[in-house]
Design an enzyme around this catalytic site. Structure first.
Site, short mmCIF file in Angstrom:
data_model
loop_
_atom_site.label_atom_id
_atom_site.label_comp_id
_atom_site.label_asym_id
_atom_site.label_seq_id
_atom_site.Cartn_x
_atom_site.Cartn_y
_atom_site.Cartn_z
N SER A 239 0.85 -1.18 0.00
CA SER A 239 0.00 0.00 0.00
C SER A 239 0.90 1.24 0.00
CB SER A 239 -0.90 -0.03 1.24
OG SER A 239 -1.79 1.08 1.26
N CYS A 240 0.30 2.42 -0.27
CA CYS A 240 1.07 3.66 -0.27
C CYS A 240 0.10 4.83 -0.26
CB CYS A 240 2.02 3.71 -1.48
SG CYS A 240 1.16 3.68 -3.06
N GLY A 241 0.42 5.92 -0.96
CA GLY A 241 -0.47 7.08 -1.00
C GLY A 241 -1.62 6.90 -1.97
N GLY A 243 -1.39 4.06 -4.62
CA GLY A 243 -1.23 2.82 -5.37
C GLY A 243 -0.11 2.84 -6.39
N TRP A 268 -3.86 4.94 0.49
CA TRP A 268 -4.25 5.90 1.53
C TRP A 268 -5.20 6.98 1.00
CZ3 TRP A 268 -4.56 4.92 6.27
CH2 TRP A 268 -4.84 5.95 7.19
#
Length: 284
Positions: A239-241, A243, A268
């Site tokens: 996961s991240c900000g 994708g 996120w």
């Protein structure tokens, strides 16, 4: 070119750049508001023959979230319009900051195209070695690309909400520690600060050498994950900000032989919305 390593070297690409079935795509990406735009960087200088893979364009335009996976039909159409057929070897690169090429690589794998590689070091290493670039837009002759979507490679918010309770899959967040811990505001307006409860944090920039743009050795990649408390023999979701940089973690894990991970597409920018699921703050 190793049959299992997703990375290819600048030497390999220079030797194969004119092969009829080798298709090069510039998949550079920046956060919203950062200028110049990636497309303008591409127009100024790109690898010879490279077309531009726009992460925002090759996405589901009916979804308000940033660059979510499109339908298989749309992916096939968009990629075909970039001159790529199912028999081609696709080589992706970005500006050399390891942000977007891994996202595009995982998309190709998710839509059934296994013959896809990433240029290690990207445009940064290519130019540092004095290799030729071109300017202007490359408009390839359209090809036919048939895509089939493999949902096992992608996770939805509903699946991750269930996972907060079950902890069946480890969630690893690629954002910087201060964003993960909720100490700074998110770059996208209206998004809460923090992380998915139970997630681990492996900032993506720990996985490559900033000076050269190349990925770190396998032992360094392994240490980054195990040092963050990740069990490499258990299921993993990245996961991240939004994708994109999650794909850097996915790529590093793939290079370690862990090829069956999944990517949380909404990341996120979806979870962190006001009124969204519970969040956690502080260190993992």
């Amino acid at each position: 070119m190793s049959p299992t390593d997703p990375l290819v070297s600048t030497e390999w690409l220079a030797a194969h750049i004119n092969d009829a079935n080798v298709k090069i795509l510039d998949a550079s990406f920046k956060l919203p508001g950062v200028l110049p735009l990636p497309k303008d960087d591409y127009l100024a200088a790109h690898l010879p023959g490279a077309a531009f893979f726009d992460v925002d364009a090759v996405s589901d335009h009916s979804n308000p979230l940033p660059h979510m996976y499109p339908s298989a039909e749309q992916f096939g159409r968009d990629v075909g319009n970039l001159g790529i057929g199912n028999g081609d070897t696709v080589v992706l690169y970005d500006a050399g900051g390891w942000v977007a090429a891994p996202r595009a690589w995982w998309m190709f794998l998710s839509y059934g195209h296994g013959n896809v590689r990433i240029l290690n070091g990207g445009l940064k290493k290519w130019r540092a070695e004095g290799r030729a670039t071109e300017s202007g837009e490359v408009k390839p002759k359209p090809a036919t690309f048939k895509a089939s979507y493999d949902s096992r490679r992608v996770r939805s918010m509903q699946q991750l909400i269930g996972n907060v309770a079950s902890r069946a899959e480890q969630v690893i967040d690629a954002r910087a520690a201060d964003r993960f811990e909720g100490r700074v505001p998110e770059p996208r307006p209206g998004i809460r600060s923090g992380h998915i409860p139970g997630a681990r944090n492996v900032p993506y920039n720990l996985l490559f050498d900033a000076a050269t743009g190349t990925m770190k050795p396998l032992e360094d990649l392994r240490a980054a994950f195990t040092g963050a408390g990740v069990k490499l023999d258990q299921p993993i979701v990245t996961s991240c900000g939004s994708g994109v940089s999650a794909g850097v973690l996915t790529l590093a894990l793939y290079r370690l032989g862990i090829t069956d991970t999944a990517l949380y597409d909404g990341s996120w920018s979806e979870w962190g919305q006001a009124g969204g699921p519970p969040i956690a703050t502080g260190p993992a």
